[in-house]
Design an enzyme around this catalytic site. Structure first.
Site, PDB file in Angstrom:
ATOM      1  N   GLU A 108       8.771 -33.886 -21.681  1.00  0.00           N
ATOM      2  CA  GLU A 108       9.564 -32.889 -20.947  1.00  0.00           C
ATOM      3  C   GLU A 108      10.898 -33.515 -20.576  1.00  0.00           C
ATOM      4  OE1 GLU A 108       7.728 -31.062 -17.517  1.00  0.00           O
ATOM      5  OE2 GLU A 108       9.389 -29.634 -17.400  1.00  0.00           O
ATOM      6  N   CYS A 139       7.311 -27.315 -16.816  1.00  0.00           N
ATOM      7  CA  CYS A 139       8.012 -26.231 -16.117  1.00  0.00           C
ATOM      8  C   CYS A 139       9.314 -25.842 -16.811  1.00  0.00           C
ATOM      9  CB  CYS A 139       8.311 -26.645 -14.689  1.00  0.00           C
ATOM     10  SG  CYS A 139       6.835 -26.865 -13.692  1.00  0.00           S
ATOM     11  N   ASN A 157       3.192 -22.028 -19.524  1.00  0.00           N
ATOM     12  CA  ASN A 157       2.816 -23.299 -18.901  1.00  0.00           C
ATOM     13  C   ASN A 157       2.534 -23.042 -17.433  1.00  0.00           C
ATOM     14  OD1 ASN A 157       2.857 -26.338 -18.467  1.00  0.00           O
ATOM     15  ND2 ASN A 157       4.491 -25.693 -17.071  1.00  0.00           N
ATOM     16  N   GLU A 158       1.402 -23.494 -16.969  1.00  0.00           N
ATOM     17  CA  GLU A 158       1.033 -23.329 -15.553  1.00  0.00           C
ATOM     18  C   GLU A 158       1.322 -21.922 -15.070  1.00  0.00           C
ATOM     19  OE1 GLU A 158       2.506 -26.549 -13.111  1.00  0.00           O
ATOM     20  OE2 GLU A 158       1.004 -27.887 -13.950  1.00  0.00           O
TER      21      GLU A 158
HETATM   22  O1  AHR Z   1       4.953 -33.069 -15.321  1.00  0.00           O
HETATM   23  C1  AHR Z   1       5.795 -32.538 -14.363  1.00  0.00           C
HETATM   24  C2  AHR Z   1       5.473 -31.078 -14.079  1.00  0.00           C
HETATM   25  O2  AHR Z   1       4.189 -30.972 -13.563  1.00  0.00           O
HETATM   26  C3  AHR Z   1       5.427 -30.197 -15.285  1.00  0.00           C
HETATM   27  O3  AHR Z   1       6.674 -29.738 -15.637  1.00  0.00           O
HETATM   28  C4  AHR Z   1       4.563 -29.077 -14.841  1.00  0.00           C
HETATM   29  O4  AHR Z   1       3.893 -28.443 -15.901  1.00  0.00           O
HETATM   30  C5  AHR Z   1       3.656 -29.705 -13.821  1.00  0.00           C
HETATM   31  O5  AHR Z   1       3.639 -28.972 -12.654  1.00  0.00           O
END
Ligand code: AHR
Length: 666
Positions: free
Chosen positions: A46, A249, A380-381
């Site tokens: 990321e 995120c 994601n999440e």
């Molecule tokens: O790894 C950091 C963040 O943690 C990621 O972006 C997210 O998916 C999680 O909340």
């Protein structure tokens, strides 16, 4: 103290440091168990903590196209008329013209009048300075246009004492309204972690400049404008099975407008529209106002890197819901088509023939062959029924066109509780291929959850992707988290549980991946970097030990009560068989503070090479960690030991992860 008493005390101390009990680890090597994917251990990338810009993407100039919200962020104007330190004479100005170029509307306009070297210039600080290496060649380029020929730009690379450590002059000859590119190279005479680049202007007339760029020539595979070789290499060393990108995120964006849109990240670099990085000011305790995404590292480069390091690409796309920790904006279902089309087009970009619209874009970027994409993540999440509704529509469209693509769905942010249950249940009903579970928890959670998957449903079509996990020495998002041995050892124990259940948990990746020492927002991270160095954490060594000691079959491993080792006598164990190397690979974690004696009961194997490779990572101090100054406090040690009979007795050091490799012979 009397010598005899002292001797007795030492004896007692040594004796009590060894457990009396001998544990037996039974390994049923004669009845190979379920299949496990040798690609199960992967990486999660990321653009957080300066992971891409200022990290993996080797560009040294920050805000090279003057597109930051403050267009001169990262730049300082030298010379010219100033009041209160501000340039007021309009010698260095910013023009913003979206009509002419809506992807890169701003540029810098410089007005010169018999200007001589040293009187007007700009300097760029890089991303927390520029990492420069002695004797290395640097590639400079700039877009320019001018009304009068013959202007000069004097380039100077400065060390942290403002001494020149590299220089070159370029003469700009072309005139007219069209943008021209000027390029040059020069060598640095000194190594410096925090250098800066100065441009002095000379001549008369108006000079427009844009995309001012400086790259080291030693990028990964020597690709111009490419990636930092040391950062890719440390990933390649893990031999990861897959790479998930671009997050996290960052996929979702704080709002829908700032979601990650892969189409804006491919094609010529100059046309990739920059956006603010969502980690820019996410955390009040770690504001990073100069954090943007230039997308110099875009989807083509991610696919290419995956191919280079032998990892399956796993892109994750927005499902039409912005980050639910922020705005949680939802795209109406009636408007979801564009988002779904992005997913379909991405598959075409990766796998389509060079004569398909998106396959052509890939081919034009230099990769006529497909990237062989096999899976894609949607969301994601994300949580709530709105997510399930949206995911279902993606699934229908993707499988209708590409039935071979596996889909990854999100089970939210927690790994238990009502929200998790609801999502997990619905994802299984949808027969989603992979359920992405995340766990950012204390080490004790990892130890306790080494059994988590022993009782998971074997029959469900949906498998688990342990997509983000990391032991938190303090708590999630805390600046006090450390990559210490405590967290890494607990992760290792947990990973024996994942490996033992490799038929259910088919992919796993630690998160986040990179943290820049001077530019992080989140801790802990798998690998720390500064502008010149990379540093492997204990957690990295654990991940690497698993991913480089993978197998194709799970070998049943249990105690004398036929229970998997998931904490009995503080031991955790798993075994795999690698059919290519013909090795039986036994992993044992000893979480006790004492050395333990273990009988390895290798059932059913008759012959193996009596020289067994034993790798161990160990430290007596759970708080120990690696630092930039001292990066090898915790690292693997490799030994060869002679183990020839079928019930070898082995010593397992306190607080250690051990890998034993038995090379089987017919
Ligand atoms: O790894 C950091 C963040 O943690 C990621 O972006 C997210 O998916 C999680 O909340």
């Amino acid at each position: 103290m009397n010598k005899f008493l002292l001797f007795l005390l030492v004896l007692v101390a040594n004796f009590s440091l060894r457990a009396q009990k001998i544990s037996t680890i039974n390994i049923l090597a004669d009845s190979l168990g379920r299949d496990i994917s040798p690609k199960m251990w992967g990486i999660f990338f990321e653009d957080i903590n300066l992971g891409a810009d200022g990290g993996l993407y080797a560009e040294l100039v920050k805000n090279r196209s003057f597109e930051f919200n403050k267009p001169l962020d990262g730049w300082k104007v030298l010379g010219g008329l100033k009041i209160y330190g501000l340039n007021i004479n309009n010698e260095v100005t910013i023009i913003n013209n979206p009509k002419a170029n809506n992807k890169n509307p701003k540029y810098c306009q410089i007005h010169l009048l018999n200007t001589t070297k040293g009187s007007l210039g700009i300097t760029n600080d890089g991303f927390r300075g520029m990492g420069i290496k002695k004797d290395l060649t640097y590639d400079f380029s700039i877009l320019y246009r001018q009304n009068l020929a013959g202007k000069k730009i004097h380039l100077e690379l400065l060390n942290d004492k403002d001494e020149i450590i590299g220089e070159k002059t370029i003469i700009l000859m072309n005139i007219g309204h069209k943008w021209q590119q000027a390029t040059t190279t020069f060598k640095a005479t000194e190594t410096c972690t925090k250098a800066k680049l100065k441009l002095w202007f000379e001549g008369t007339g108006t000079l427009d400049i844009d995309i001012v760029s400086l790259f080291p020539s030693d990028t990964w595979k020597g690709r111009k404008g490419g990636l930092r070789a040391d950062m890719v290499q440390i990933l390649a060393d893990m031999k990861p099975g897959f790479i998930r990108f671009p997050g996290g995120c960052i996929v979702e964006g704080r709002d829908l407008a700032s979601r990650y849109q892969w189409k804006n990240t491919v094609g010529p670099v100059a046309n990739r529209k920059l956006i603010i990085n969502r980690w820019n000011d996410e955390f009040a305790h770690r504001p990073t106002p100069d954090y943007f995404q230039t997308f110099g590292l875009g989807f083509f480069e991610y696919f290419q890197m995956a191919e280079d390091i032998g990892a399956e690409p796993l892109p994750i796309l927005s499902c039409g819901i912005a980050c639910q920790f922020n705005t949680g904006e939802l795209v109406p279902l009636s408007e979801l088509d564009g988002y779904i089309q992005d997913a379909l087009d991405l598959i075409e970009f990766a796998n389509g023939k060079a004569n398909t619209p998106w396959g052509k874009v890939r081919a034009q970027m230099g990769h006529a062959e497909p990237f062989n994409l096999k899976m894609i993540g949607v969301g994601n999440e994300n949580w709530g029924l709105q997510y399930i509704e949206r995911l279902q529509l993606f699934q229908k469209a993707i499988l209708a066109k590409y039935p071979y693509i596996k889909i990854v769905g999100s089970s939210g942010v927690t790994s238990d509780g009502p929200m998790f249950e609801m999502l997990d249940g619905n994802l299984r009903k949808l027969k989603i291929d992979f359920i992405d579970e995340h766990y950012y928890n204390k080490p004790d959670w990892f130890l306790a959850n080494a059994k988590r998957y022993d009782s998971y449903d074997r029959k469900s079509i949906s498998k688990v992707f342990a997509g983000e996990y990391a032991g938190q020495s303090d708590k999630v998002v805390s600046a006090e988290n450390h990559n210490n041995w405590h967290t890494a050892l607990a992760e290792a124990a947990f990973m024996t549980g994942l490996e033992r259940n490799g038929d259910v948990v088919q992919m796993a990746s630690y998160a986040p991946l990179f943290g820049h020492m001077d530019g992080w927002q989140w801790k802990p991270n798998l690998i720390w970097v500064d502008n010149l160095k990379v540093m492997a954490t204990p957690n990295y060594h654990v991940q690497k030990l698993f991913s480089t000691n993978n197998g194709h079959k799970i070998v049943v491993t249990y105690d004398n009560s036929q229970k998997p080792y998931a904490g009995q006598d503080s031991l955790y164990a798993s075994t795999v068989y690698n059919k290519i190397t013909k090795e039986l690979i036994v992993k044992i974690v000893n979480n006790a503070q004492i050395e333990q004696t273990v009988n390895l009961n290798l059932k059913g194997i008759k012959k193996w090479n009596s020289t067994v490779v034993h790798t161990v990572i160990q430290h007596n101090n759970l708080q120990a960690e690696n630092t930039m100054e001292n990066p090898e406090v915790i690292k693997p040690q490799f030994n060869s030991i002679a183990l020839s009979n079928s019930l070898p007795k082995i010593l397992i050091a306190p607080q250690s992860l051990n890998v034993f490799k038995f090379k089987l012979e017919e």
